[in-house]
Design a protein around this motif. Structure first.
Motif, PDB file in Angstrom:
ATOM      1  N   VAL A   1       0.838  -1.204   0.000  1.00 24.09           N
ATOM      2  CA  VAL A   1       0.000   0.000   0.000  1.00 24.09           C
ATOM      3  C   VAL A   1       0.871   1.252   0.000  1.00 24.09           C
ATOM      4  O   VAL A   1       1.609   1.512   0.953  1.00 24.09           O
ATOM      5  N   THR A   2       0.808   2.003  -1.078  1.00 23.36           N
ATOM      6  CA  THR A   2       1.512   3.290  -1.163  1.00 23.36           C
ATOM      7  C   THR A   2       0.810   4.146  -2.206  1.00 23.36           C
ATOM      8  O   THR A   2      -0.082   3.687  -2.909  1.00 23.36           O
ATOM      9  N   ASP A   3       1.207   5.399  -2.281  1.00 19.25           N
ATOM     10  CA  ASP A   3       0.663   6.299  -3.310  1.00 19.25           C
ATOM     11  C   ASP A   3       1.795   7.181  -3.815  1.00 19.25           C
ATOM     12  O   ASP A   3       2.888   7.195  -3.244  1.00 19.25           O
ATOM     13  N   PHE A   4       1.531   7.907  -4.891  1.00 25.30           N
ATOM     14  CA  PHE A   4       2.585   8.695  -5.525  1.00 25.30           C
ATOM     15  C   PHE A   4       3.213   9.696  -4.559  1.00 25.30           C
ATOM     16  O   PHE A   4       4.446   9.772  -4.446  1.00 25.30           O
ATOM     17  N   ASP A   5       2.408  10.483  -3.868  1.00 24.79           N
ATOM     18  CA  ASP A   5       2.937  11.530  -2.983  1.00 24.79           C
ATOM     19  C   ASP A   5       3.838  10.941  -1.900  1.00 24.79           C
ATOM     20  O   ASP A   5       4.928  11.468  -1.630  1.00 24.79           O
ATOM     21  N   THR A   6       3.384   9.834  -1.301  1.00 20.64           N
ATOM     22  CA  THR A   6       4.162   9.216  -0.217  1.00 20.64           C
ATOM     23  C   THR A   6       5.491   8.687  -0.730  1.00 20.64           C
ATOM     24  O   THR A   6       6.552   8.953  -0.140  1.00 20.64           O
ATOM     25  N   LEU A   7       5.456   7.933  -1.823  1.00 17.32           N
ATOM     26  CA  LEU A   7       6.688   7.321  -2.337  1.00 17.32           C
ATOM     27  C   LEU A   7       7.643   8.371  -2.898  1.00 17.32           C
ATOM     28  O   LEU A   7       8.850   8.316  -2.655  1.00 17.32           O
ATOM     29  N   HIS A   8       7.103   9.340  -3.625  1.00 14.95           N
ATOM     30  CA  HIS A   8       7.962  10.382  -4.195  1.00 14.95           C
ATOM     31  C   HIS A   8       8.640  11.183  -3.083  1.00 14.95           C
ATOM     32  O   HIS A   8       9.834  11.511  -3.169  1.00 14.95           O
ATOM     33  N   ARG A   9       7.895  11.477  -2.026  1.00 16.22           N
ATOM     34  CA  ARG A   9       8.471  12.193  -0.875  1.00 16.22           C
ATOM     35  C   ARG A   9       9.587  11.372  -0.221  1.00 16.22           C
ATOM     36  O   ARG A   9      10.638  11.903   0.124  1.00 16.22           O
ATOM     37  N   THR A  10       9.348  10.065  -0.080  1.00 16.95           N
ATOM     38  CA  THR A  10      10.357   9.178   0.514  1.00 16.95           C
ATOM     39  C   THR A  10      11.628   9.148  -0.332  1.00 16.95           C
ATOM     40  O   THR A  10      12.746   9.238   0.192  1.00 16.95           O
ATOM     41  N   ILE A  11      11.456   9.027  -1.638  1.00 17.95           N
ATOM     42  CA  ILE A  11      12.613   9.001  -2.554  1.00 17.95           C
ATOM     43  C   ILE A  11      13.407  10.303  -2.450  1.00 17.95           C
ATOM     44  O   ILE A  11      14.642  10.281  -2.336  1.00 17.95           O
ATOM     45  N   MET A  12      12.718  11.429  -2.466  1.00 18.17           N
ATOM     46  CA  MET A  12      13.423  12.717  -2.423  1.00 18.17           C
ATOM     47  C   MET A  12      14.073  12.969  -1.059  1.00 18.17           C
ATOM     48  O   MET A  12      15.125  13.623  -0.978  1.00 18.17           O
ATOM     49  N   GLN A  13      13.475  12.425  -0.006  1.00 14.36           N
ATOM     50  CA  GLN A  13      14.110  12.523   1.318  1.00 14.36           C
ATOM     51  C   GLN A  13      15.454  11.805   1.316  1.00 14.36           C
ATOM     52  O   GLN A  13      16.436  12.296   1.869  1.00 14.36           O
ATOM     53  N   VAL A  14      15.496  10.624   0.669  1.00 17.48           N
ATOM     54  CA  VAL A  14      16.751   9.872   0.587  1.00 17.48           C
ATOM     55  C   VAL A  14      17.756  10.600  -0.305  1.00 17.48           C
ATOM     56  O   VAL A  14      18.953  10.672   0.014  1.00 17.48           O
ATOM     57  N   VAL A  15      17.282  11.148  -1.413  1.00 17.77           N
ATOM     58  CA  VAL A  15      18.152  11.934  -2.299  1.00 17.77           C
ATOM     59  C   VAL A  15      18.838  13.057  -1.511  1.00 17.77           C
ATOM     60  O   VAL A  15      20.058  13.257  -1.613  1.00 17.77           O
TER      61      VAL A  15
END
Length: 296
Positions: A222-236
């Motif tokens: 269970v995920t959505d675009f906003d959540t996953l994109h935010r997680t990716i950019m946090q790691v970046v």
């Protein structure tokens, strides 16, 4: 515990030295045939470990596999006849897909999967540096592995913080998604993770993320675009000064883990009949880069 580290690279050496300092009996299984290997963690004294000892392998309570995903089969295949059925086998590497194969070979053993954000670097063969503190998630892959929750305390005592995650599959998919977004791009463009925050990568990262979300949802994550994109950019941003492992592999002309990262995603997408053109392009680009080295 009797703990054997299969693959004493940077991460394997970090855990080996930490387990040893916590009072466990640690042995190594590296590529070299030397009977002993020495390791030094940061400024701590040099410690010597047995290497490629069959008796240590047979007596191991825990085998921690820290080789790269594509090395798992060839690394553990020669060891299989000597592994006790009660020995816990733990995988700790980027990517997915090796646990299924391992279970087919060790169907009676508890199989556990771990993912860690600790940073480690080996400037020399003997010296390992703990370059970044992080956290580790551990969970069972099979039914016997699911009963190994006590490993949380064992590992937490050696290298905190460690959390037992009953839904480790979800954590692995999130880690895979982050790697799918960051690793191929940094490898192709030979840039640091933080460079992906630039405007030129914005639309591409968004497209990659949309594809990831669609596949993950079909995989019951269970995920959505906003959540996953935010997680990716946090790691970046959190790892802005770092080079990804795939970038390093391409720089040194070593085989990458693309088959077990983006390749695993593409297999799942195919299973669900989902079109993932952006991730497919990244995969093909990395395979072409790898192929170019063998053609020289």
């Amino acid at each position: 515990m009797n703990i054997l580290i299969l693959g004493p690279g940077a991460v394997g050496s970090l855990w080996a030295t930490k387990f040893q300092l916590a009072g466990h009996h640690v042995s190594l299984w590296g590529r070299t045939s030397e009977s002993e290997l020495s390791l030094q963690l940061d400024d701590a004294p040099l410690t010597t470990y047995s290497n490629q000892s069959i008796s240590s392998l047979q007596e191991a309570d825990l085998i921690l596999i820290t080789v790269k995903a594509w090395q798992v089969e060839s690394a553990i295949e020669p060891l299989l006849p000597h592994i006790n059925a009660d020995t816990i086998v733990m995988l700790m590497h980027n990517g997915m897909g090796t646990a299924e194969w391992l279970e087919s070979k060790l169907s009676d053993n508890p199989i556990v999967i771990a993912t860690t954000t600790h940073g480690a670097y080996k400037p020399t063969k003997q010296h390992v540096l703990h370059t970044g503190h992080g956290y580790t998630q551990v969970g069972g892959f099979n039914a016997k592995g699911a009963k190994c929750e006590f490993l949380q305390d064992v590992m937490n005592h050696a290298l905190p913080s460690v959390n037992w995650n009953p839904n480790i599959h979800s954590a692995l998919w999130t880690k895979l998604a982050i790697n799918c977004a960051i690793n191929p791009l940094t490898a192709i463009h030979q840039c640091k993770n933080g460079d992906l925050a630039a405007e030129q990568y914005s639309s591409l990262l968004e497209a990659i993320t949309h594809e990831l979300v669609e596949v993950m949802n079909k995989e019951a994550i269970v995920t959505d675009f906003d959540t996953l994109h935010r997680t990716i950019m946090q790691v970046v941003n959190a790892t802005a000064a770092n080079y990804s492992s795939m970038r390093q592999d391409v720089f040194h002309k070593r085989r990458t883990e693309i088959d077990f990262i983006t390749g695993y995603l593409l297999q799942a997408a195919k299973k669900h009949q989902i079109n993932t053109p952006e991730n497919a392009k990244l995969y093909q680009c990395l395979k072409q880069i790898e192929q170019s080295w063998t053609e020289q």
